[in-house]
Design a protein around this motif. Structure first.
Motif, PDB file in Angstrom:
ATOM      1  N   LYS A  51     -18.761 110.015  25.285  1.00 48.32           N
ATOM      2  CA  LYS A  51     -19.610 108.860  25.535  1.00 48.32           C
ATOM      3  C   LYS A  51     -18.821 107.711  26.150  1.00 48.32           C
ATOM      4  CE  LYS A  51     -22.686 110.027  21.683  1.00 48.32           C
ATOM      5  NZ  LYS A  51     -23.340 109.549  20.428  1.00 48.32           N
ATOM      6  N   LYS A  87     -23.145 101.261  24.314  1.00 53.23           N
ATOM      7  CA  LYS A  87     -24.195 102.016  23.640  1.00 53.23           C
ATOM      8  C   LYS A  87     -25.541 101.595  24.207  1.00 53.23           C
ATOM      9  CE  LYS A  87     -21.817 102.699  19.214  1.00 53.23           C
ATOM     10  NZ  LYS A  87     -21.898 102.512  17.738  1.00 53.23           N
ATOM     11  N   TYR A 101     -23.453 105.783  29.654  1.00 55.18           N
ATOM     12  CA  TYR A 101     -23.543 106.079  28.228  1.00 55.18           C
ATOM     13  C   TYR A 101     -23.003 107.466  27.908  1.00 55.18           C
ATOM     14  CZ  TYR A 101     -26.558 102.057  28.824  1.00 55.18           C
ATOM     15  OH  TYR A 101     -27.039 100.824  29.163  1.00 55.18           O
TER      16      TYR A 101
END
Length: 243
Positions: free
Chosen positions: A98, A102, A9
């Protein structure tokens, strides 16, 4: 060995050095670690941050947490409260890189302000998600209940000195819980002084020191070496300390 990522993540953070400007001589940018670091990769599902008191472990973890959207005092991203606004502005000068995925879950567990989070959990009426009111448990039981009940997997978890309230036996139990969550596509970044917690197999250990931030093997950490030396030579070391 670095553990392969099942839930990546956070891939890296970048320090926006050009934007720091005149703040470079003030805290936290005055810490040695920030003079030599521009980008820090998180390429393992468990990253352990170690270093002496004052090296910047909690400051770095706090900045990542706040930049991610967590409350500076800890908890989930839904917790919006302030007991005392003491966090640094480092989060304004880092960029999170990132991953594609998610997380479905997330938590910032911070030892020094956990009492405040426990209070807010009661105020928000979400104590059942922790296995009951955390204030009805001992400090250590409250920590343990949070990791066992509130962490659901497929999550991004930041832990700041989780060993603070845990016995050695509970710390080993936490290792098992972390492994369960890693197998369920979770990512951990943990700041710790505990030789037990930093022994998680395959974790990437990052040492913060006057030399900056560098990867280090478990057996080369000061925590491991000093603990081993003390246990193996307790009487002679105590004699020197008490003289």
């Amino acid at each position: 060995m670095v553990l392969p990522m099942t839930g990546q993540y956070l891939r890296a953070i970048k320090l926006l050095r050009n934007e720091i400007g005149e703040n470079s001589r003030s805290y936290p940018f005055s810490l040695p670690i920030f003079s030599k670091f521009d980008e820090l990769e998180f390429d393992s599902c468990v990253t352990i941050i170690v270093g002496e008191n004052g090296a910047g472990k909690s400051t770095l973890l706090e900045a990542i947490a706040v930049a991610w959207g967590f409350n500076p005092e800890g908890g989930t991203r839904d917790m919006k409260f302030t007991t005392q606004d003491t966090h640094s502005n480092l989060y304004e000068y880092i960029r999170l890189i990132k991953g594609v995925k998610k997380p479905n879950d997330g938590y910032f567990l911070r030892a020094e302000s956990f009492y405040n989070v426990a209070t807010q959990a009661d105020n928000y009426g979400v104590s059942d998600y922790y296995g009951g009111s955390l204030h009805l448990k001992s400090h250590g039981e409250a920590f343990f209940a949070t990791l066992m009940n509130k962490f659901r997997g497929k999550g991004f978890y930041l832990l700041d000195e989780p060993e603070a309230a845990l016995s050695p036996m509970r710390q080993m139990a936490i290792l098992s819980r972390i492994h369960e969550l890693v197998e369920n596509e979770s990512q951990f970044i943990i700041a710790t002084h505990s030789p037990i917690i930093m022994a998680y197999p395959g974790a990437k250990i990052l040492q913060l020191s006057d030399n900056g931030i560098e990867a280090i093997e478990y057996e080369d950490t000061e925590h491991y070496r000093i603990t081993k030396q003390f246990i193996n030579n307790r009487e002679s070391i105590l004699k020197v300390l008490m003289e």
